[in-house]
Design a protein around this motif. Structure first.
Motif, PDB file in Angstrom:
ATOM      1  N   MET A   1      18.570 -46.268  -7.672  1.00 43.60           N
ATOM      2  CA  MET A   1      18.368 -44.840  -7.889  1.00 43.60           C
ATOM      3  C   MET A   1      19.679 -44.186  -8.296  1.00 43.60           C
ATOM      4  SD  MET A   1      17.772 -43.501  -3.945  1.00 43.60           S
ATOM      5  CE  MET A   1      16.364 -44.595  -3.669  1.00 43.60           C
ATOM      6  N   THR A   2      19.571 -43.065  -8.976  1.00 38.34           N
ATOM      7  CA  THR A   2      20.741 -42.323  -9.432  1.00 38.34           C
ATOM      8  C   THR A   2      21.316 -41.464  -8.323  1.00 38.34           C
ATOM      9  OG1 THR A   2      19.670 -42.212 -11.609  1.00 38.34           O
ATOM     10  CG2 THR A   2      21.585 -40.794 -11.263  1.00 38.34           C
ATOM     11  N   ALA A   3      20.456 -40.943  -7.468  1.00 37.58           N
ATOM     12  CA  ALA A   3      20.883 -40.069  -6.379  1.00 37.58           C
ATOM     13  C   ALA A   3      19.799 -40.043  -5.316  1.00 37.58           C
ATOM     14  CB  ALA A   3      21.164 -38.654  -6.881  1.00 37.58           C
ATOM     15  N   TRP A   4      20.218 -39.669  -4.101  1.00 38.31           N
ATOM     16  CA  TRP A   4      19.245 -39.435  -3.037  1.00 38.31           C
ATOM     17  C   TRP A   4      18.944 -37.942  -3.000  1.00 38.31           C
ATOM     18  CZ3 TRP A   4      16.699 -42.877   0.113  1.00 38.31           C
ATOM     19  CH2 TRP A   4      15.894 -42.300   1.091  1.00 38.31           C
ATOM     20  N   ALA A   5      17.667 -37.591  -3.090  1.00 37.55           N
ATOM     21  CA  ALA A   5      17.231 -36.192  -3.057  1.00 37.55           C
ATOM     22  C   ALA A   5      16.824 -35.818  -1.640  1.00 37.55           C
ATOM     23  CB  ALA A   5      16.066 -35.985  -4.022  1.00 37.55           C
ATOM     24  N   HIS A   6      17.246 -34.635  -1.205  1.00 40.78           N
ATOM     25  CA  HIS A   6      16.960 -34.201   0.156  1.00 40.78           C
ATOM     26  C   HIS A   6      16.708 -32.707   0.193  1.00 40.78           C
ATOM     27  CE1 HIS A   6      16.904 -34.344   4.493  1.00 40.78           C
ATOM     28  NE2 HIS A   6      17.856 -33.424   4.577  1.00 40.78           N
ATOM     29  N   HIS A   7      15.904 -32.265   1.160  1.00 41.58           N
ATOM     30  CA  HIS A   7      15.532 -30.863   1.316  1.00 41.58           C
ATOM     31  C   HIS A   7      16.175 -30.315   2.597  1.00 41.58           C
ATOM     32  CE1 HIS A   7      11.514 -32.103  -0.856  1.00 41.58           C
ATOM     33  NE2 HIS A   7      12.597 -32.347  -1.585  1.00 41.58           N
ATOM     34  N   PRO A   8      17.342 -29.696   2.518  1.00 45.73           N
ATOM     35  CA  PRO A   8      18.087 -29.345   3.741  1.00 45.73           C
ATOM     36  C   PRO A   8      17.782 -27.963   4.311  1.00 45.73           C
ATOM     37  CG  PRO A   8      19.475 -28.970   1.843  1.00 45.73           C
ATOM     38  CD  PRO A   8      18.160 -29.494   1.308  1.00 45.73           C
ATOM     39  N   TYR A   9      16.573 -27.476   4.105  1.00 45.54           N
ATOM     40  CA  TYR A   9      16.240 -26.121   4.548  1.00 45.54           C
ATOM     41  C   TYR A   9      15.972 -26.049   6.051  1.00 45.54           C
ATOM     42  CZ  TYR A   9      11.555 -28.137   4.165  1.00 45.54           C
ATOM     43  OH  TYR A   9      10.456 -28.961   4.284  1.00 45.54           O
ATOM     44  N   THR A  10      16.046 -24.842   6.593  1.00 47.15           N
ATOM     45  CA  THR A  10      15.551 -24.530   7.929  1.00 47.15           C
ATOM     46  C   THR A  10      14.794 -23.208   7.824  1.00 47.15           C
ATOM     47  OG1 THR A  10      17.528 -23.301   8.560  1.00 47.15           O
ATOM     48  CG2 THR A  10      17.504 -25.655   9.055  1.00 47.15           C
ATOM     49  N   LYS A  11      14.135 -22.826   8.888  1.00 48.50           N
ATOM     50  CA  LYS A  11      13.401 -21.555   8.879  1.00 48.50           C
ATOM     51  C   LYS A  11      14.302 -20.370   9.211  1.00 48.50           C
ATOM     52  CE  LYS A  11       9.027 -22.504   7.912  1.00 48.50           C
ATOM     53  NZ  LYS A  11       8.327 -21.871   6.772  1.00 48.50           N
ATOM     54  N   PHE A  12      15.029 -20.482  10.305  1.00 49.21           N
ATOM     55  CA  PHE A  12      15.786 -19.337  10.806  1.00 49.21           C
ATOM     56  C   PHE A  12      17.288 -19.599  10.943  1.00 49.21           C
ATOM     57  CE2 PHE A  12      11.483 -18.923  12.683  1.00 49.21           C
ATOM     58  CZ  PHE A  12      11.133 -17.697  12.146  1.00 49.21           C
ATOM     59  N   LEU A  13      17.676 -20.848  11.154  1.00 44.57           N
ATOM     60  CA  LEU A  13      19.066 -21.149  11.461  1.00 44.57           C
ATOM     61  C   LEU A  13      19.973 -20.909  10.262  1.00 44.57           C
ATOM     62  CD1 LEU A  13      18.805 -24.472  13.522  1.00 44.57           C
ATOM     63  CD2 LEU A  13      19.026 -22.128  14.376  1.00 44.57           C
ATOM     64  N   SER A  14      21.175 -20.424  10.540  1.00 41.07           N
ATOM     65  CA  SER A  14      22.202 -20.302   9.512  1.00 41.07           C
ATOM     66  C   SER A  14      22.508 -21.679   8.923  1.00 41.07           C
ATOM     67  CB  SER A  14      23.468 -19.715  10.135  1.00 41.07           C
ATOM     68  OG  SER A  14      24.612 -20.072   9.409  1.00 41.07           O
ATOM     69  N   PRO A  15      22.950 -21.739   7.673  1.00 42.77           N
ATOM     70  CA  PRO A  15      23.387 -23.024   7.110  1.00 42.77           C
ATOM     71  C   PRO A  15      24.581 -23.637   7.835  1.00 42.77           C
ATOM     72  CG  PRO A  15      22.998 -21.429   5.366  1.00 42.77           C
ATOM     73  CD  PRO A  15      22.960 -20.668   6.655  1.00 42.77           C
ATOM     74  N   LEU A  16      25.197 -22.878   8.738  1.00 43.18           N
ATOM     75  CA  LEU A  16      26.306 -23.408   9.524  1.00 43.18           C
ATOM     76  C   LEU A  16      25.863 -23.948  10.881  1.00 43.18           C
ATOM     77  CD1 LEU A  16      29.020 -20.688   8.910  1.00 43.18           C
ATOM     78  CD2 LEU A  16      28.695 -22.840   7.717  1.00 43.18           C
ATOM     79  N   GLN A  17      24.601 -23.723  11.244  1.00 42.13           N
ATOM     80  CA  GLN A  17      24.121 -24.117  12.565  1.00 42.13           C
ATOM     81  C   GLN A  17      23.164 -25.292  12.440  1.00 42.13           C
ATOM     82  OE1 GLN A  17      22.362 -20.900  14.770  1.00 42.13           O
ATOM     83  NE2 GLN A  17      21.836 -22.178  16.528  1.00 42.13           N
ATOM     84  N   ARG A  18      23.570 -26.430  12.937  1.00 37.05           N
ATOM     85  CA  ARG A  18      22.763 -27.625  12.780  1.00 37.05           C
ATOM     86  C   ARG A  18      21.596 -27.645  13.763  1.00 37.05           C
ATOM     87  NH1 ARG A  18      26.046 -32.765  13.292  1.00 37.05           N
ATOM     88  NH2 ARG A  18      23.971 -33.688  13.458  1.00 37.05           N
ATOM     89  N   ASP A  19      20.606 -28.439  13.439  1.00 39.56           N
ATOM     90  CA  ASP A  19      19.460 -28.627  14.324  1.00 39.56           C
ATOM     91  C   ASP A  19      19.912 -29.354  15.587  1.00 39.56           C
ATOM     92  OD1 ASP A  19      16.405 -28.591  14.564  1.00 39.56           O
ATOM     93  OD2 ASP A  19      16.854 -30.705  14.886  1.00 39.56           O
ATOM     94  N   LYS A  20      19.213 -29.100  16.675  1.00 39.58           N
ATOM     95  CA  LYS A  20      19.611 -29.675  17.963  1.00 39.58           C
ATOM     96  C   LYS A  20      19.441 -31.187  18.009  1.00 39.58           C
ATOM     97  CE  LYS A  20      15.096 -28.662  20.042  1.00 39.58           C
ATOM     98  NZ  LYS A  20      14.392 -27.922  21.130  1.00 39.58           N
ATOM     99  N   ASN A  21      18.601 -31.754  17.151  1.00 39.96           N
ATOM    100  CA  ASN A  21      18.412 -33.202  17.149  1.00 39.96           C
ATOM    101  C   ASN A  21      19.363 -33.854  16.139  1.00 39.96           C
ATOM    102  OD1 ASN A  21      17.101 -35.913  16.376  1.00 39.96           O
ATOM    103  ND2 ASN A  21      15.914 -35.287  18.163  1.00 39.96           N
ATOM    104  N   SER A  22      20.073 -34.857  16.553  1.00 40.63           N
ATOM    105  CA  SER A  22      21.097 -35.475  15.701  1.00 40.63           C
ATOM    106  C   SER A  22      20.515 -36.253  14.529  1.00 40.63           C
ATOM    107  CB  SER A  22      21.987 -36.405  16.539  1.00 40.63           C
ATOM    108  OG  SER A  22      21.220 -37.455  17.115  1.00 40.63           O
TER     109      SER A  22
END
Length: 520
Positions: free
Chosen positions: A284-305
């Motif tokens: 593959m040329t690249a891995w595509a990913h959807h890094p959205y959340t509903k409410f959290l800031s882009p600086l605040q990670r999800d609680k699950n690692s």
């Protein structure tokens, strides 16, 4: 209210470090693709709406549009009725002629319209497919029949049909039998770690969706190779950011766990890893990913690692490299593309929306985070325009707003603050006495790769916090030498207040400025 300095500090600290070194471009992703996705506007609302949407996207600086080529839509009624069944049996599923010609029109016309505006179409070929292309679900799983175990051999035929049609050498059956332009950016599958797109996710207590997706990817990739697209940009993954700890048929799988099982990492429980012995590593040329959340800031990670959102998207290329070294089942140094990112707003959705200002702030943060990571090759805004609500439900219900309200335009077409933030993202951070401000931004709306001597200039402007004066130039203009319109610089402010970036030209749109950012 604008983002606070406390919230912005972790990312701005990175900017200050980057700007202190001699060559920022060597340590950042300054050639990113600006991608937008809006299937409702581009595929399902007619030619006039599509063309208007594409013009708005082009004006905002979109380089590429991500388009869902849904297998079940292309194959709709392909084997229904005597005439259709006869045609399908005559040509076979790998031939574009096997499918009703009107089913292709939305894609053919979109590719032509994109070509006219200099936008690249990026086709995501994905299940679910027609009923006959899936295994029969057990009686206990009949509710999941639409997504149940797509047949890789049938998926390969579908991909081959699309690949042949958009090879640049195929003539349309209608629309004056014109040549259909070439498509050369592809992806295979959509959110295969989500039960709404692929089932079973878990089966008999074991993780199953990675195995399913692996077989589909290998089959689809071979079909693209077969139709002359082997050297095109071909993405894999399209993974969703979050998941569940449950182990049920439709329970979403967190992306780190999904990727580890897909690539048969140490400790895997996948009986299908012999696929790699037969076909080699995933190409593959690249891995595509959807890094959205509903409410959290882009600086605040999800609680699950094991989740991967914008806050920790930098862990994805590291994970892929580690698995490459461990298994050899994927290339080293693979780029990552953020292919679905956005925030729903309130108004209109009071249930899962954030404020209009916060949406604009968070989208700018997303642009900035992806820029700072040299492994990220693009970022995708989802959507251009809010989708109409489901009017069959009461306005007071959550179901009424089940559609997505993450556009930078309202449903009526009015610009949200995020429209300005998207076309011209801007960040500023002031420190010390005197107040020295580091700034970063992008003229996304301007043409790419302007020739030397004709580059744009950006003027940083200042407005005092006490309102004693209007906007005024601060420091010398910044010449924009980056081909994608990125700029960075440093100015000294006379006092606390606001900064913004301003651009002007003899060319349309003649002048523009960013959203203001407070400094103190």
């Amino acid at each position: 209210m604008p983002i606070t300095h406390r919230l912005f500090a972790p990312v701005v600290a990175l900017l200050i470090v980057l700007m202190a070194i001699a060559a920022v471009p060597a340590h950042a992703s300054d050639d990113q693709q600006s991608i937008m996705m809006d299937d409702d506007q581009l595929l399902y609302s007619g030619d006039q709406v599509r063309d208007a949407a594409l013009h708005k996207m082009a004006a905002a600086g979109v380089d590429m549009v991500r388009v869902t080529v849904l297998w079940s839509v292309v194959a709709d009624r392909a084997r229904t009725g005597k005439a259709n069944r006869k045609r399908f049996d005559k040509y076979g599923a790998a031939n574009p002629k096997a499918y009703p010609k009107l089913n292709w029109d939305r894609y053919d016309r979109l590719v032509r319209a994109c070509r006219q505006l200099g936008i690249w179409p990026y086709f995501d070929l994905t299940p679910p497919g027609p009923r006959w292309a899936h295994a029969r679900a057990p009686r206990s799983e009949r509710a999941n029949q639409k997504t149940w175990m797509p047949k890789p051999s049938e998926f390969a035929k579908f991909v081959e049909a699309v690949g042949r049609r958009f090879s640049g050498a195929y003539k349309d059956e209608n629309d004056r039998h014109q040549l259909i332009p070439l498509v050369f950016v592809w992806s295979l599958g959509n959110e295969p770690n989500q039960g709404g797109w692929l089932t079973p996710q878990w089966w008999h207590g074991k993780l199953y969706s990675p195995r399913l997706y692996r077989t589909l990817y290998f089959a689809g990739r071979r079909a693209l190779d077969k139709t002359g697209h082997g050297r095109d940009a071909i993405f894999g993954g399209e993974t969703a950011p979050l998941g569940s700890s449950k182990r049920q048929t439709r329970s979403p799988v967190r992306p780190k766990l999904f990727v580890e099982q897909l690539l048969c990492a140490n400790g895997h429980t996948d009986a299908g890893c012999s696929d790699f012995d037969k076909y080699g590593p995933l190409q593959m040329t690249a891995w595509a990913h959807h890094p959205y959340t509903k409410f959290l800031s882009p600086l605040q990670r999800d609680k699950n690692s094991d989740s991967i959102t914008m806050a920790n998207i930098g862990e994805l290329p590291t994970l892929l490299d580690d698995l490459s070294a461990q298994t050899g089942h994927i290339g080293t140094g693979l780029p990552v593309v953020s292919t679905e990112f956005g925030y729903e707003t309130n108004p209109p959705d009071k249930y899962v929306g954030i404020s209009l200002r916060k949406q604009a702030d968070y989208l700018t943060l997303g642009d900035f985070i992806t820029y700072l990571n040299p492994r990220i090759a693009g970022n995708t805004q989802f959507l251009l325009r809010d989708v109409a609500p489901l009017r069959k439900y009461p306005k007071t219900s959550r179901h009424y707003w089940f559609t997505y309200q993450s556009g930078i335009l309202t449903r009526s077409g009015k610009a949200k603050p995020s429209a300005q933030a998207y076309a011209m993202p801007f960040v500023a951070q002031g420190t010390g006495t005197p107040l020295v401000a580091n700034v970063w931004g992008q003229l996304r709306f301007r043409p790419n790769n302007l020739p030397e001597g004709a580059q744009d200039q950006v003027q940083i402007e200042f407005k005092p916090a006490d309102g004693s004066a209007d906007w005024a130039p601060l420091g010398d203009p910044i010449t924009v030498t980056n081909g994608r319109g990125y700029f960075a610089g440093q100015v000294t402010a006379p006092a606390a207040g606001q900064l913004r970036a301003s651009w002007s030209s003899s060319q349309f749109p003649y002048s523009a400025h960013s959203r203001a950012y407070p400094i103190s």
